[in-house]
Design a protein around this motif. Structure first.
Motif, PDB file in Angstrom:
ATOM      1  N   TRP A   1       0.798  -1.218   0.000  1.00  0.00           N
ATOM      2  CA  TRP A   1       0.000   0.000   0.000  1.00  0.00           C
ATOM      3  C   TRP A   1       0.835   1.275   0.000  1.00  0.00           C
ATOM      4  CZ3 TRP A   1      -5.278   0.243  -0.414  1.00  0.00           C
ATOM      5  CH2 TRP A   1      -5.959  -0.975  -0.329  1.00  0.00           C
TER       6      TRP A   1
ATOM      7  N   VAL B   1      -1.618  10.789  -1.427  1.00  0.00           N
ATOM      8  CA  VAL B   1      -2.682   9.911  -1.922  1.00  0.00           C
ATOM      9  C   VAL B   1      -3.102  10.435  -3.292  1.00  0.00           C
ATOM     10  CG1 VAL B   1      -4.907   8.841  -1.440  1.00  0.00           C
ATOM     11  CG2 VAL B   1      -3.457   9.612   0.463  1.00  0.00           C
TER      12      VAL B   1
ATOM     13  N   VAL C   1       0.762   6.493  -1.588  1.00  0.00           N
ATOM     14  CA  VAL C   1      -0.172   5.383  -1.417  1.00  0.00           C
ATOM     15  C   VAL C   1      -0.472   4.800  -2.794  1.00  0.00           C
ATOM     16  CG1 VAL C   1      -2.540   4.791  -0.777  1.00  0.00           C
ATOM     17  CG2 VAL C   1      -1.187   6.314   0.689  1.00  0.00           C
ATOM     18  N   ARG C   2      -0.404   3.486  -2.891  1.00  0.00           N
ATOM     19  CA  ARG C   2      -0.753   2.806  -4.152  1.00  0.00           C
ATOM     20  C   ARG C   2      -1.972   1.920  -3.892  1.00  0.00           C
ATOM     21  NH1 ARG C   2       4.053   0.008  -6.793  1.00  0.00           N
ATOM     22  NH2 ARG C   2       4.295   2.025  -7.838  1.00  0.00           N
ATOM     23  N   LEU C   3      -3.075   2.253  -4.547  1.00  0.00           N
ATOM     24  CA  LEU C   3      -4.316   1.511  -4.385  1.00  0.00           C
ATOM     25  C   LEU C   3      -4.354   0.312  -5.334  1.00  0.00           C
ATOM     26  CD1 LEU C   3      -6.811   4.512  -4.160  1.00  0.00           C
ATOM     27  CD2 LEU C   3      -5.612   3.349  -2.316  1.00  0.00           C
TER      28      LEU C   3
ATOM     29  N   VAL D   1     -10.576   1.205   2.222  1.00  0.00           N
ATOM     30  CA  VAL D   1      -9.296   1.732   1.754  1.00  0.00           C
ATOM     31  C   VAL D   1      -8.493   2.311   2.913  1.00  0.00           C
ATOM     32  CG1 VAL D   1      -8.193   3.515   0.345  1.00  0.00           C
ATOM     33  CG2 VAL D   1     -10.071   2.162  -0.608  1.00  0.00           C
TER      34      VAL D   1
ATOM     35  N   VAL E   1      -4.746   1.269   4.497  1.00  0.00           N
ATOM     36  CA  VAL E   1      -3.618   2.206   4.517  1.00  0.00           C
ATOM     37  C   VAL E   1      -3.169   2.459   5.953  1.00  0.00           C
ATOM     38  CG1 VAL E   1      -2.813   4.503   3.881  1.00  0.00           C
ATOM     39  CG2 VAL E   1      -4.367   3.274   2.363  1.00  0.00           C
TER      40      VAL E   1
ATOM     41  N   VAL F   1      -9.738  10.572   0.785  1.00  0.00           N
ATOM     42  CA  VAL F   1      -9.077   9.444   1.435  1.00  0.00           C
ATOM     43  C   VAL F   1      -8.123   9.931   2.529  1.00  0.00           C
ATOM     44  CG1 VAL F   1      -7.490   7.500   1.089  1.00  0.00           C
ATOM     45  CG2 VAL F   1      -9.310   7.944  -0.580  1.00  0.00           C
TER      46      VAL F   1
ATOM     47  N   ASP G   1     -12.812   4.390  -8.143  1.00  0.00           N
ATOM     48  CA  ASP G   1     -12.454   5.630  -7.459  1.00  0.00           C
ATOM     49  C   ASP G   1     -13.600   6.639  -7.499  1.00  0.00           C
ATOM     50  OD1 ASP G   1     -10.034   4.470  -6.961  1.00  0.00           O
ATOM     51  OD2 ASP G   1      -8.894   5.683  -8.376  1.00  0.00           O
TER      52      ASP G   1
END
Length: 256
Positions: free
Chosen positions: A8, A25, A51-53, A71, A75, A98, A173
């Protein structure tokens, strides 16, 4: 302390002894690459993570997540492995929502609070979304609506096949934003920096100013010439102001 990169969290600029850490983010459909141009604009004391979703970049094979609380829980779990270096959260558009909910989740867990929350291109969370919902539309209509809203950088539509690869993450998203329902809590104790474009069709000045209710610390609102993606066209100005806000609070913390 060495922090391991995780699923993440991705190091964009790692330092041996940072004075502070910025955790970014990305906006809808984007991954850690949204921050790859930032290190050249940052001071030598500031470390940068992103942050990588799911459903993008190295996580392209994973199903996307369309619930903001799921989410932020994931994180927050990832951030539990970080050391006690002072940190700030930054998010643009969906990323702002987020980042805000992440700060509240960390508070509920009793985790260290960010020294500053920085958000851009997003109305205050307590303000209802007055834009039409699009996440449920068939693919052609959905992508056309995204383009009309200037919801992602225009150049992504010019890459053959790329928008098709990004569409599941992008749709999820937008669902994160459209399905979000604000729950009132006490204002965050941190300071808050809010940034906006003066020609952003998704967010006006009053909606940006309404963020003031969400934080008890020092509040500042700045606008720049540009549309929703002023964060690209005015990046140097944005980062100069963001770093200035963060530098002042870090210096104050060090003197305390």
């Amino acid at each position: 302390m060495t922090i391991a990169a995780g699923t993440w969290t991705v190091p964009v600029r790692r330092l041996a002894y940072p004075r502070a850490r910025l955790i970014g983010v990305p906006y809808a459909g984007a991954g850690a690459a949204a921050f790859h141009g930032w290190p050249a604009e940052l001071p030598e004391w500031l470390e940068l993570w992103a942050v990588r979703l799911p459903a993008r970049e190295t996580r392209i094979g994973e199903p996307p997540m369309a619930d903001v609380h799921a989410v932020v829980a994931a994180v927050a779990d990832a951030l539990a492995g970080f050391d006690d270096t002072p940190y700030a959260l930054y998010g643009h558009s969906m990323g702002a929502l987020v980042a805000f909910e992440l700060a509240r989740e960390l508070r509920r867990r009793g985790s260290p609070a960010p020294v500053r929350l920085c958000v851009s291109g997003r109305r205050a969370p307590q303000r209802a979304d007055d834009l039409p919902g699009i996440c449920h539309l068939p693919k052609p209509e959905f992508l056309a609506a995204v383009r009309r809203l200037n919801g992602i950088p225009e150049q992504l539509f010019d890459e053959p096949g790329l928008i098709d690869v990004l569409e599941p993450a992008l749709r999820a998203d937008f669902a994160v934003c459209e399905r979000y329902r604000h729950t009132a809590e006490e204002p965050l104790a941190t300071g808050l920096s809010v940034f906006g474009g003066d020609r952003d069709p998704t967010t006006d000045l009053e909606q940006l100013h309404a963020w003031r209710r969400q934080a008890a610390g020092p509040f500042v609102l700045r606008t720049y010439r540009g549309d929703h993606f002023f964060v690209h066209t005015r990046r140097r100005e944005l980062l100069t102001d963001l770093v200035g806000d963060l530098g002042r609070v870090v210096s104050s913390t060090e003197r305390a």
